[in-house]
Motif scaffolding. Sequence first.
Motif, PDB file in Angstrom:
ATOM      1  N   UNK A 182       0.860  -1.179   0.000  1.00 17.96           N
ATOM      2  CA  UNK A 182       0.000   0.000   0.000  1.00 17.96           C
ATOM      3  C   UNK A 182       0.898   1.230   0.000  1.00 17.96           C
ATOM      4  N   UNK A 183       0.529   2.209  -0.827  1.00 16.39           N
ATOM      5  CA  UNK A 183       1.359   3.398  -1.026  1.00 16.39           C
ATOM      6  C   UNK A 183       0.473   4.633  -0.969  1.00 16.39           C
ATOM      7  N   UNK A 184       0.930   5.649  -0.247  1.00 13.78           N
ATOM      8  CA  UNK A 184       0.257   6.950  -0.245  1.00 13.78           C
ATOM      9  C   UNK A 184       1.225   7.981  -0.795  1.00 13.78           C
ATOM     10  N   UNK A 208      -2.833   5.617  -2.877  1.00  6.58           N
ATOM     11  CA  UNK A 208      -3.665   6.727  -2.411  1.00  6.58           C
ATOM     12  C   UNK A 208      -3.022   8.041  -2.829  1.00  6.58           C
ATOM     13  N   UNK A 209      -3.705   8.819  -3.647  1.00  4.06           N
ATOM     14  CA  UNK A 209      -3.240  10.136  -4.046  1.00  4.06           C
ATOM     15  C   UNK A 209      -3.849  11.205  -3.155  1.00  4.06           C
ATOM     16  N   UNK A 210      -3.026  12.122  -2.661  1.00  9.14           N
ATOM     17  CA  UNK A 210      -3.468  13.135  -1.705  1.00  9.14           C
ATOM     18  C   UNK A 210      -3.066  14.516  -2.204  1.00  9.14           C
ATOM     19  N   UNK A 250       2.236   1.140   3.673  1.00  9.36           N
ATOM     20  CA  UNK A 250       3.581   0.573   3.749  1.00  9.36           C
ATOM     21  C   UNK A 250       4.641   1.608   3.369  1.00  9.36           C
ATOM     22  N   UNK A 251       4.326   2.405   2.361  1.00 11.52           N
ATOM     23  CA  UNK A 251       5.243   3.455   1.905  1.00 11.52           C
ATOM     24  C   UNK A 251       4.443   4.737   1.711  1.00 11.52           C
ATOM     25  N   UNK A 252       4.936   5.835   2.290  1.00  8.91           N
ATOM     26  CA  UNK A 252       4.322   7.146   2.073  1.00  8.91           C
ATOM     27  C   UNK A 252       5.357   8.045   1.423  1.00  8.91           C
ATOM     28  N   UNK A 253       5.011   8.604   0.285  1.00  6.31           N
ATOM     29  CA  UNK A 253       5.925   9.454  -0.480  1.00  6.31           C
ATOM     30  C   UNK A 253       5.453  10.898  -0.378  1.00  6.31           C
ATOM     31  N   UNK A 254       6.298  11.748   0.163  1.00  2.00           N
ATOM     32  CA  UNK A 254       5.965  13.166   0.324  1.00  2.00           C
ATOM     33  C   UNK A 254       6.586  13.931  -0.834  1.00  2.00           C
ATOM     34  N   UNK A 255       5.730  14.440  -1.719  1.00  2.00           N
ATOM     35  CA  UNK A 255       6.194  15.105  -2.938  1.00  2.00           C
ATOM     36  C   UNK A 255       5.889  16.598  -2.917  1.00  2.00           C
ATOM     37  N   UNK A 256       5.773  17.169  -1.727  1.00  2.00           N
ATOM     38  CA  UNK A 256       5.502  18.601  -1.585  1.00  2.00           C
ATOM     39  C   UNK A 256       6.730  19.329  -1.054  1.00  2.00           C
ATOM     40  N   UNK A 257       7.335  18.784   0.005  1.00  3.58           N
ATOM     41  CA  UNK A 257       8.510  19.408   0.581  1.00  3.58           C
ATOM     42  C   UNK A 257       8.198  20.454   1.622  1.00  3.58           C
ATOM     43  N   UNK A 267       3.040  10.054  10.161  1.00  2.00           N
ATOM     44  CA  UNK A 267       1.990   9.384  10.929  1.00  2.00           C
ATOM     45  C   UNK A 267       1.044   8.560  10.056  1.00  2.00           C
ATOM     46  N   UNK A 268       1.094   8.749   8.734  1.00  6.62           N
ATOM     47  CA  UNK A 268       0.206   7.990   7.844  1.00  6.62           C
ATOM     48  C   UNK A 268       0.780   6.640   7.441  1.00  6.62           C
ATOM     49  N   UNK A 269       2.016   6.337   7.844  1.00  7.61           N
ATOM     50  CA  UNK A 269       2.604   5.050   7.482  1.00  7.61           C
ATOM     51  C   UNK A 269       2.279   3.993   8.530  1.00  7.61           C
TER      52      UNK A 269
END
Length: 367
Positions: A182-184, A208-210, A250-257, A267-269
């Motif tokens: 699972x990936x956010x 999950x796209x946020x 399982x993996x959360x990718x932060x693409x905002x910075x 906290x979402x992982x």
Amino acid sequence: MGHEVRGIVAHAKGAPVTVETVLVPDPGPGEALVVVQACGVCHTDFHYRQGAINDDFPFLLGHEAAGVVEAVGEGVDTVAPGDFVVLNWRAVCGRCRACRRGRPWYCFNTHNAAQSMTLPDGTALSPALGIGAFVEKTLVHSGQCTKVDPAVAPEVAGLLGCGVMAGIGAAINTGGVTRGDSVAVIGCGGVGDAAIAGARLAGATTIIGIDVDPRKLEWATDFGATHTVNARESDVVEAVRAATGGFGADVVIEAVGRPETWEQAFFARDLAGTVVLVGVPSPDMMVPNIPLLEVFGRGGALKSSWYGDCLPERDFPMLVELHLQGRLPLDKFVSETISLDDVEQAFDKMERGEVLRSVVVLAKSEA
């Protein structure tokens, strides 16, 4: 004898860019002269324009590019005139401590051209990320040229030179996304959507796209998101847990910075999950005040992703092949094609979130 071409120059912090005459020398030892066919308008170029990278003005902007090698200098045997290449800003040295440890994606001594491109009065230009590709011809180190299948369109191939590779690599290389994960992804612009596409390629079953922009959430769905979350309307952490059986991704990718979105990612992982920071923060931003016990107790990994931890000679040809097979829709990243004269307006559109990528298309090589 050198070459007189047109290019995009940023002269001062925050000032509009201008189209200028640029003098490009013939390639010296280890260098290559490339006829640029297409170059994407990336946030990094805007950061250079704003003085957010450094103050080595004037800058020759552009770096996310593809083109054809016109000439090479002495000692170059990896590319030849006529080769179709994607430009990269990680030409690994093979000798630094990272390379010697078998981790060349962290190379600390990447190659750039030794000679400078200049304005007609002799003023040396600082090429963005050592490339400078908003120009009809550019001079780079030969190691910055990665050969790929010429069947791919230049405006598509060039995007692998930065943003798309950063996102796909953040998912596959840095995050280690694999089948059933699972990936956010927080932030569904060009890099975030590339991370979504990468997660889908890797076999993630929940993606999950946020974002706060409904249009960007539509883009996320188009690239493979199975769920979307509007961060203005829902608590991001709770929404991710709801989509993952109450556990977190399982993996959360932060693409905002930004610190607040990085905290959401933390906290979402899931327990022992991975956070990947690929969004570029500004120098004044600080890591949020998270209790150290939370870092210890949740386990897992907190990572940053440089250029998607890629090896261009390994990853670019593979991703081009996947695109040509119809398995990676790189063409969906191209929102519009423009000319050199339209770059300043493209920055405005990018800042307003109206495009994934504007791509400058230049005259094709006769090679």
